[in-house]
Design a protein around this motif. Structure first.
Motif, PDB file in Angstrom:
ATOM      1  N   UNK A  90      -5.679   3.084   7.714  1.00 25.77           N
ATOM      2  CA  UNK A  90      -4.761   3.579   7.466  1.00 25.77           C
ATOM      3  C   UNK A  90      -3.851   4.354   7.500  1.00 25.77           C
ATOM      4  N   UNK A 111      -1.440   7.005   5.517  1.00 25.46           N
ATOM      5  CA  UNK A 111      -0.960   7.409   4.349  1.00 25.46           C
ATOM      6  C   UNK A 111       0.046   8.826   4.904  1.00 25.46           C
ATOM      7  N   UNK A 150      -6.068   6.769  -0.962  1.00 20.37           N
ATOM      8  CA  UNK A 150      -6.105   5.729  -0.385  1.00 20.37           C
ATOM      9  C   UNK A 150      -7.335   5.700  -1.597  1.00 20.37           C
ATOM     10  N   UNK A 197      -7.207   4.965  -5.137  1.00 19.35           N
ATOM     11  CA  UNK A 197      -5.802   3.670  -5.355  1.00 19.35           C
ATOM     12  C   UNK A 197      -6.079   2.542  -4.936  1.00 19.35           C
ATOM     13  N   UNK A 198      -8.131   2.475  -4.261  1.00 21.85           N
ATOM     14  CA  UNK A 198      -8.507   1.326  -3.601  1.00 21.85           C
ATOM     15  C   UNK A 198      -9.221   0.996  -5.163  1.00 21.85           C
TER      16      UNK A 198
END
Lengths: 345, 788
Positions: free
Chosen positions: B515, B517, B560, B563-564
């Motif tokens: 990822x 961010x 993140x 968020x997931x």
């Protein structure tokens, strides 16, 4: 005794054939050849025979045993094959009936694009240089021939940080400061690419992020010309995008290069025929380039009469998006696994 | 910058037949065409009609039936959705068979059972603006059946929208674009000489100007225009201004703007009656000085940054080069005009306009640099435009000079040109490329060296390289043949770049997604993640969420994860390689910028990430990095985390995120966490992976279970075993951990399998029992006792 042997020999095939499993065959074998088997019993009975009779009977017994063993062996092979076939048949697996898949990870689209680009440039003889993301005004602007209050500063919406005097330390707005570091820290000939993360004071939307990535190239050597720039970009273009995609240069302006150019490539979607992505022009604007400005060379202590060079740079995120048809750059930065896992490689 | 083809044609005979090809030439000259709009196209078949009768549609509320007359007296029925019509209106009708500008074809069709024999059009449908609220109502005196192009006096034209680079002040005008284009096409270029009526009288007696600060203003040209009648501009002027994006106001203001667009000279018109004694002064503003600008906004000026024009009472009546003041604005009562054509210091205007946040068409030109030699022509052109409104030019002018840049001739070596461009252009060719764009080339007394005098409208061109760019531009970039690289240089990745790829491959193989961010944080993010709040802050963030530079990758990856989770993606496994920014080390300016690797495994415990670390560290050969659980890192689970230490120096953290932090972030699952300072961890030599010969003799296994206090790390026991067993130990694995009866509380049993093997012989029972004794003794030294 001979009769007995003959009788056993004559009966045996039927008995062996009657065994329908390896297990049953083992029992037949024991009955015939085992410690208490019929043939063994006959052998024990040989003690009562005269030497000549014993010799004859022994030979007959051996012959019979060999015949039986052969028959048993062949039957055993048959039965084993049948049983293996049954086992194999019973062991059938549906290979699509998968319960727990091993987890597979993925490289970020930016990383994938970064690596691809870097690999092409390494193949062209470039090294890969990096620099800090927070820079001084000198590296990001001044040394690149963009003095304070220069109208060209408006070309970059700069994010400054609260360090040093106001507006002297900033989040680099392009990868170009790495050029200055490479030229300051090293000596020509320089053949380097500089991928990296850059920052702009920009509100995120489908095609902009305040944080994105660029790759920059720098060549400084003797007698480097605009023709070398054009040739290098053309070589890169066909190596990265494929042989049918070509490049063109158009006049432009950047404070750190002169002559400066826009670097366009044939639209990779329509191969130059004109489509919606390229606005019917057949060309995609990729980035900027030009001959390193004499002032920039002077700023890093190089004599522009002795050395010349070219530089080029373009955005990396857009290439990543284009390759996979992603239409919103923000998708790349949320960390949403449903997005990331779509691009294993 | 927008330009109209018809306007360009006033300066050179450009062909009208292929605007696209013309646009391509502009682009190739560095004036990139962003769009081409054909004005008046697609309006064939649209004619004027009169509304005869309005009737209700029998079967639809939102449609009415309109009977129109095309001029033949016949009533033609049209269905129309608009409601702004009254009987007698003259309106545009797209007749049957018309193809509208947007490509729609008009056909006879039934709308809810009623025939419609065409379409009445809105302004937007005619591509005459954005108005789509109703039908475009025309002048009722128009003859019926007239083509709309004729009725509206639309002259077919082509509008090019050009992107002009900052180094092309000349191309900020129609004439400048025409000059460049004509030069490339080999067409004759000329700016027509304006014809004006001059009236007797001495301008100097009516008007005066005093430049107090010469570093602000290089030239101030003042004219008096008399006999003016304020009225709307003629249609053609208003149309051109509108096409180029300016709003027509009145004849004087419009003429002023027209001259700016045409010749590139921004100028200002004062109502002479409102300027006492017609006398002006030019100076830097004083701090806190106030002025109300033409847009009606009261502005506070900054000393030394902004320039002002004042009247004789020293009251500011305009901001130099940016915008005029409201007090001397042209109004309906104006009869005489004071015209200012000035040259302002470009840097001064750039600074003033940027920091005031006021960008105008004028400032955009002044900051690039205007042509100081065009002021007289511009003034005359303006008066020529105003002549139909009675304007006459007062005789004489007032011209005052401040500091104007001197432009010495530039020495241009043909050899240098070709060296830099990789071309073979002759000196004669260079002269023929430069002359049409106003560069005067003379021999410099050496072979193949020119002395080039740059025209005053190209202040950007001051060096040999600048001139070489002009040569390249007019020679054509596309004609410079690329030279394929034949470099003898070798490219390669650096060790850290290779390690990074390696780490990524390992983590992807372990099922973890990469990822990225954003490295920005909001105030409080660090504290919520259990981290110290001290950080580098952004001076001018667009949003509070982007006001702090991260000091750790933790907040970004946890966001993140959250968020997931909130999108029903549980157990997300993410990693990132990115920079974090500490406050600068004492004595340095830049932040303590370090590259970290971070791994966050939602729904996993510390063991999971410790295993990831085991694979990573073994693969990278980071043998000397150990986990120290004595002081858990801030924000991590106190009982399930530790510091990664290399040579006594902390290089990272590993374990689980503190449940309190997870609560604060609204994350339900456990999150296993690893962060490693890559620079620090990878600095020491690593990853040698020396070859160990594989023995041909059989190996033997020794299984030993030890009981030991929970306070002793399994790694310490493993280390003791390794040390005690010596080189015969080829593999050591922990295969069982057991807590509970009969093992006392606070202790556990650890079972290890030792694989032992010698290079030169088969190990004997004696060897094995000897090793076992040594190992048991070694384990005892760290407090582990062999279980019976």
């Amino acid at each position: 005794m001979n009769d007995d042997i003959k009788r056993i020999g004559a009966d045996a095939p039927a008995r062996i054939a009657a065994a329908t499993s390896v297990e049953e065959l083992r029992a037949v074998e024991a009955d015939l050849l085992g410690k208490k088997g019929e043939l063994t019993a006959l052998k024990k009975g040989m003690g009562g025979l005269d030497p000549e009779g014993r010799k004859v009977a022994g030979a007959a017994l051996n012959e019979a045993r060999e015949a039986l063993e052969a028959a048993l062996g062949s039957r055993r092979s048959e039965l084993e094959a049948v049983e293996r076939a049954a086992t194999v048949a019973a062991e059938r697996l549906d290979l699509t009936e998968l319960l727990e898949l091993p987890e597979r990870g993925s490289l970020h689209l930016v990383t994938q694009t970064w690596d691809r680009l870097v690999d092409v440039f390494i193949g062209m003889g470039f090294t890969v240089a990096e620099g800090p993301e927070v820079e001084t005004d000198w590296y990001n602007f001044e040394a690149l021939n963009i003095p304070a209050a220069h109208p060209a500063r408006g070309m970059w919406d700069t994010l400054y940080v609260d360090l040093g005097d106001p507006e002297t330390v900033l989040l680099r707005t392009h990868t170009s400061p790495v050029q200055i570091r490479v030229m300051t820290d090293g000596e020509p000939p320089i053949y380097a690419v500089m991928p990296g993360r850059v920052y702009r004071r920009d509100t995120a939307d489908a095609s902009h992020m305040p944080v994105f990535h660029q790759i920059e190239g720098l060549v400084v050597d003797r007698n480097i010309s605009f023709a070398d720039l054009a040739g290098t970009l053309e070589a890169f273009t066909s190596a990265y995008f494929g042989g049918s995609i070509h490049s063109r240069l158009r006049p432009s302006y950047f404070p750190f290069t002169e002559p400066s150019a826009e670097y366009d490539i044939n639209c990779v979607f329509c191969e130059g025929n004109g489509c919606r992505t390229c606005g019917q022009t057949g060309w995609l604007e990729l980035g900027g380039c030009g001959m390193v400005h004499p002032t920039v060379l002077t700023n890093v202590g190089l004599d522009p009469e002795k050395w010349s060079g070219f530089a080029f740079g373009f955005g990396l995120d857009r290439l990543a998006l284009m390759r996979h048809g992603v239409d919103d750059i923000r998708e790349m930065y949320t960390g949403d696994v449903r997005f990331l896992e779509q691009f294993p490689s | 910058m927008k330009v109209l083809l018809s306007w360009l044609q006033e300066f050179a005979p450009f062909p009208s037949d292929d605007p696209v090809a013309l646009g391509d030439v502009m682009s190739d000259l560095g004036m990139a065409v962003e769009s081409i709009e054909r004005i008046g196209e697609g309006l064939d078949g649209i004619v004027t009609v009169k509304v005869l009768e309005l009737r209700k549609h029998p079967d639809a509320d939102k449609i009415q039936l309109v009977d129109v007359d095309l001029g033949d007296g016949e009533a033609l029925q049209i269905c129309c959705g608009a409601t702004n019509l009254t009987v007698g209106d003259v309106v545009p009708l797209a007749t049957l068979g018309t193809t509208m500008p947007d490509g729609m074809e008009i056909a006879r069709r039934k709308m809810r059972g009623e025939w419609s024999n065409g379409m009445l059009c809105s302004g937007r449908e005619l591509a005459l603006g954005e108005d789509h609220s109703g039908i475009y109502i025309l002048d009722p005196s128009l003859a019926l059946g007239t083509p709309i192009v004729e009725a509206l006096g639309i002259t077919p034209d082509v509008l090019f929208d050009l992107e002009i680079n900052p180094n092309r002040p000349d191309a900020m005008s129609v004439a400048g674009v025409a000059r460049d284009l004509a030069a490339r096409l080999g067409l004759p270029f000329a700016i027509p000489t304006p014809t004006v009526d001059e009236v007797a009288g001495d301008a100097a007696a009516i008007a005066s100007v005093d430049i107090i600060d010469h570093d602000l203003c290089g030239l101030f040209h003042l004219r008096v225009i008399e006999g003016i009648r304020i009225e709307p501009s003629p249609r053609w002027i208003a149309d051109r201004l509108t096409a180029l994006g300016m709003r027509p106001i009145n004849n004087v203001v419009d003429a002023s703007n027209y001259v700016m667009l045409e010749l590139g000279q921004p100028n200002h018109t004062y109502d002479l009656a409102k300027v006492p004694g017609g006398s002006l002064r030019v100076r830097w503003a004083r701090d806190g000085e106030m002025i109300t600008t033409l847009d009606g906004i009261e502005r506070t000026l900054t000393g030394g940054r902004d320039g002002v024009i004042t009247d004789s009472t020293d009251t500011a009546i305009g901001i130099a080069g940016v915008m005029g003041g409201a007090s001397t604005e042209i109004s309906e009562t104006t009869t005489a005009v004071l015209l200012e054509c000035a040259w302002w210091q470009p840097m001064a205007i750039a600074r003033s306009s940027k920091f005031m946040g006021l960008r105008s068409e004028a400032s955009a030109r002044f900051e690039r640099g205007v042509d100081p030699e065009i002021v007289d022509l511009a003034a005359r052109r303006l008066v020529e435009l105003l002549a139909p409104s009675g304007a006459r030019l007062g005789q004489g002018s007032v011209t005052v000079h401040g500091d104007l840049p001197v432009t010495p001739a530039v020495r241009v070596r043909t050899k240098r040109v070709n060296q830099l461009l990789g071309t073979d252009i002759s000196t004669e060719r260079i002269v023929s490329l430069l002359t049409p764009i106003g560069f005067v080339c003379e021999e410099a007394g050496e072979a193949d060296v020119l002395s080039v005098t740059v025209p005053t409208f190209r202040p950007d061109t001051t060096t040999e390289t600048d001139v070489i760019e002009e040569i390249a531009r007019h020679f054509g970039y596309s004609r410079i043949v690329g030279r394929a690289p034949t470099s003898a240089h070798t490219g390669s990745l650096t060790p850290i770049q290779r390690d990074r790829r390696f780490i990524r491959q390992i983590l992807v193989g372990l099922g973890i997604h990469e990822a990225m961010p954003l490295p920005f944080l909001a105030p409080g993010d660090l504290a919520r993640c259990g981290l110290p709040s001290e950080a580098v802050t952004v001076t001018n963030p667009l949003a509070a969420e982007e006001s702090i530079l991260r000091t750790s990758l933790r907040p970004g990856l946890l966001r993140a994860i959250a968020y997931n989770e909130s999108h029903r993606i549980d157990s997300a496994a993410l990693f990132e390689i990115g920079k974090a920014f500490g406050v600068p080390v004492v004595g340095t300016t830049l932040p303590d910028e370090r590259e970290h690797l971070a791994v966050a495994l939602a729904g996993s415990d510390a063991y999971a990430v410790a295993k990831v670390w085991a694979v990573l560290s073994e693969t990278l050969g980071l043998d000397d990095v150990s986990i120290d659980q004595s002081t858990p890192p801030a924000g991590l689970h106190p009982g399930r985390s530790g510091v990664l230490v290399s040579g006594g120096v902390p290089v990272g953290e590993i374990g689980e995120i503190d449940p309190g932090v997870l609560d604060a972030l609204g994350i339900r699952e456990r999150v296993a966490w690893l962060q490693l300072d890559l620079g620090a961890a990878l600095a020491a030599p690593h990853g040698e992976h020396r070859y160990h010969p594989i023995s041909r003799y059989p190996s033997s296994d020794l299984d030993l279970a030890f009981e030991v206090s929970d306070s002793v790390a399994a790694s310490a026991i493993a280390e003791a075993i390794r040390e005690a067993a010596g080189p015969l130990l080829v593999d050591l694995s922990l295969f069982d951990v057991f807590r509970g009866h009969p093992v006392p509380d606070g202790r556990r049993s650890l079972a290890y399998r030792l694989r032992l093997q010698a290079q030169d012989r088969t190990l004997t029972e004696e060897d094995l029992s000897g090793i076992q004794r040594t190992v048991v003794d070694g384990a005892a030294s760290v407090g582990a006792t062999l279980r019976g």
